[in-house]
Motif scaffolding. Structure first.
Motif, short mmCIF file in Angstrom:
data_model
loop_
_atom_site.label_atom_id
_atom_site.label_comp_id
_atom_site.label_asym_id
_atom_site.label_seq_id
_atom_site.Cartn_x
_atom_site.Cartn_y
_atom_site.Cartn_z
N GLU A 44 0.83 -1.20 0.00
CA GLU A 44 0.00 0.00 0.00
C GLU A 44 0.87 1.26 0.00
OE1 GLU A 44 -2.21 -3.43 1.12
OE2 GLU A 44 -0.41 -2.60 2.06
N CYS A 45 1.94 1.25 0.78
CA CYS A 45 2.85 2.40 0.79
C CYS A 45 3.57 2.50 -0.55
CB CYS A 45 3.84 2.27 1.94
SG CYS A 45 4.88 3.72 2.19
N GLY A 46 3.96 1.36 -1.10
CA GLY A 46 4.60 1.36 -2.41
C GLY A 46 3.70 1.95 -3.47
N ALA A 47 2.42 1.59 -3.43
CA ALA A 47 1.48 2.13 -4.41
C ALA A 47 1.33 3.64 -4.26
CB ALA A 47 0.12 1.44 -4.26
N ALA A 48 1.36 4.13 -3.01
CA ALA A 48 1.27 5.57 -2.79
C ALA A 48 2.48 6.28 -3.38
CB ALA A 48 1.15 5.86 -1.29
N LEU A 49 3.66 5.70 -3.21
CA LEU A 49 4.87 6.31 -3.76
C LEU A 49 4.88 6.25 -5.29
CD1 LEU A 49 7.51 4.98 -1.22
CD2 LEU A 49 6.64 7.32 -1.41
N ARG A 50 4.40 5.14 -5.84
CA ARG A 50 4.29 5.04 -7.30
C ARG A 50 3.37 6.13 -7.83
NH1 ARG A 50 1.31 -0.20 -9.43
NH2 ARG A 50 -0.33 0.87 -8.25
N MET A 51 2.24 6.32 -7.18
CA MET A 51 1.29 7.36 -7.60
C MET A 51 1.92 8.74 -7.49
SD MET A 51 -2.37 8.41 -5.91
CE MET A 51 -1.53 9.03 -4.44
N LEU A 52 2.67 8.99 -6.40
CA LEU A 52 3.31 10.29 -6.22
C LEU A 52 4.32 10.54 -7.32
CD1 LEU A 52 3.71 12.82 -4.46
CD2 LEU A 52 5.34 11.50 -3.08
N ALA A 53 5.14 9.54 -7.62
CA ALA A 53 6.14 9.69 -8.70
C ALA A 53 5.46 9.95 -10.03
CB ALA A 53 7.02 8.45 -8.77
N LEU A 155 15.33 19.79 -4.10
CA LEU A 155 14.07 19.75 -4.85
C LEU A 155 13.89 20.94 -5.79
CD1 LEU A 155 11.53 18.58 -2.13
CD2 LEU A 155 12.25 17.30 -4.15
N ARG A 156 13.30 20.66 -6.93
CA ARG A 156 12.84 21.73 -7.82
C ARG A 156 11.53 22.28 -7.26
NH1 ARG A 156 8.21 20.01 -10.07
NH2 ARG A 156 7.95 17.82 -10.63
N PRO A 157 11.14 23.49 -7.62
CA PRO A 157 9.81 23.97 -7.25
C PRO A 157 8.74 23.02 -7.78
CG PRO A 157 11.14 25.78 -8.06
CD PRO A 157 11.93 24.53 -8.33
N GLY A 158 7.81 22.66 -6.93
CA GLY A 158 6.78 21.69 -7.30
C GLY A 158 7.16 20.26 -7.00
N GLY A 159 8.41 20.04 -6.55
CA GLY A 159 8.84 18.71 -6.16
C GLY A 159 8.34 18.35 -4.77
N ALA A 160 8.58 17.11 -4.35
CA ALA A 160 8.04 16.64 -3.08
C ALA A 160 9.10 15.90 -2.27
CB ALA A 160 6.85 15.72 -3.32
N VAL A 161 8.97 16.02 -0.95
CA VAL A 161 9.77 15.22 -0.03
C VAL A 161 8.82 14.31 0.72
CG1 VAL A 161 9.65 17.03 1.77
CG2 VAL A 161 11.43 15.26 1.88
N ALA A 162 9.26 13.07 0.98
CA ALA A 162 8.42 12.10 1.69
C ALA A 162 9.23 11.45 2.80
CB ALA A 162 7.89 11.04 0.73
N PHE A 163 8.66 11.41 3.99
CA PHE A 163 9.28 10.77 5.15
C PHE A 163 8.41 9.61 5.60
CE2 PHE A 163 10.88 15.12 5.39
CZ PHE A 163 12.20 14.96 5.76
N GLY A 164 9.02 8.44 5.77
CA GLY A 164 8.27 7.29 6.25
C GLY A 164 8.30 7.17 7.77
N GLY A 165 7.26 6.55 8.31
CA GLY A 165 7.23 6.21 9.73
C GLY A 165 7.14 7.36 10.68
N VAL A 166 6.47 8.45 10.31
CA VAL A 166 6.49 9.66 11.14
C VAL A 166 5.56 9.59 12.35
CG1 VAL A 166 7.19 11.17 9.25
CG2 VAL A 166 4.75 10.79 9.69
N LEU A 167 4.67 8.61 12.41
CA LEU A 167 3.74 8.55 13.53
C LEU A 167 4.27 7.73 14.70
CD1 LEU A 167 0.34 8.21 11.64
CD2 LEU A 167 1.49 10.27 12.48
N LEU A 168 5.36 7.00 14.46
CA LEU A 168 6.06 6.27 15.53
C LEU A 168 5.11 5.38 16.34
CD1 LEU A 168 8.39 9.09 16.89
CD2 LEU A 168 8.87 7.41 15.11
N GLY A 169 4.26 4.64 15.63
CA GLY A 169 3.38 3.73 16.32
C GLY A 169 2.38 4.40 17.24
N GLY A 170 2.05 5.66 16.97
CA GLY A 170 1.09 6.40 17.77
C GLY A 170 1.71 7.28 18.83
N ARG A 171 3.03 7.21 19.00
CA ARG A 171 3.67 8.01 20.06
C ARG A 171 3.60 9.50 19.79
NH1 ARG A 171 8.27 4.81 19.40
NH2 ARG A 171 9.66 6.61 19.41
N VAL A 172 3.62 9.89 18.51
CA VAL A 172 3.59 11.32 18.18
C VAL A 172 2.31 11.97 18.69
CG1 VAL A 172 3.40 12.94 16.25
CG2 VAL A 172 5.18 11.21 16.24
#
Length: 215
Positions: A44-53, A155-172
């Motif tokens: 599911e995460c892979g599909a999201a990244l494929r869509m973003l690319a 990044l170019r203008p209009g480019g994107a940065v993506a960070f994985g695992g930012v919710l830390l299992g709910g700790r955030v």
């Protein structure tokens, strides 16, 4: 006037169609990741990244954390046919597995540039404003602020940065969690939220995929 079915207020959790099927190449890459003790992103995460690319029509992507090539395969499938993935990892054994996965997928050598080394040492050598997507898929969360600085430069203008695992299992989201890693993750989210040149969202895949488009 067209008629529409009434809304019941109930939300179905059943997915009628698998939008992220994995073929034999991805299945084999995932199996090698398991054998090497490498955590691979979900389909599911892979599909999201494929869509973003694909949405970015990405021609140049930087990935921090090659792993066994699972994430790279997904991203490459969304990139332009002439696109180049630059993937950085300090584990040479993992990159050997990724090269095998790319060969099995028919990815030509010129489309996947694998660099062995510490990402924060490699990224400063890459070109400013050239990349469509910077993906931080496997790195210490405590270093995420440093990766954000590098990503915004790359990044170019209009480019994107993506960070994985930012919710830390709910700790955030847990106000009682005050450990150093959680505090850094919260500060990263605040920083990205408050920057006027970034448009962020957290996608509910894996442990939270934070995506921000640079204005």
């Amino acid at each position: 006037m067209p008629s529409f079915p009434e809304r019941t207020g109930k939300t179905s959790t059943k997915v009628p169609l698998d939008v992220a099927p994995e073929d034999a190449v991805l299945t084999a890459a995932r199996a090698r990741a398991d054998e090497l003790g490498c955590l691979a992103l979900s389909a599911e995460c892979g599909a999201a990244l494929r869509m973003l690319a694909a949405a970015l029509q990405a021609k140049a992507v930087v990935e921090v954390g090659t792993g066994a090539g699972v994430s790279g395969l997904w991203v490459l499938r969304g990139m332009r046919p002439d696109g180049v993935l630059t993937s950085i990892d300090s584990e040479s054994e993992l990159q050997r597995a990724a090269r095998l996965a790319f060969r099995e997928a028919g990815v030509t050598a010129g489309r996947a540039r694998l660099i062995n080394g510490r990402a924060l040492d490699v990224l400063p050598r890459l070109a400013d404003g050239y990349y469509d997507l910077v993906l931080i898929s496997d790195a210490p969360v405590t270093e995420y602020p440093d990766y954000l600085v590098e990503a915004l430069r790359l990044l170019r203008p209009g480019g994107a940065v993506a960070f994985g695992g930012v919710l830390l299992g709910g700790r955030v989201a847990d106000s009682q969690a005050r450990d150093p890693v959680t505090l850094v993750a919260r500060e990263l989210l605040r920083t990205i939220r408050d920057r006027p040149d970034l448009t962020p969202a957290i996608l509910p895949v894996d442990d939270g995929l934070l995506v921000a488009i640079r204005g």
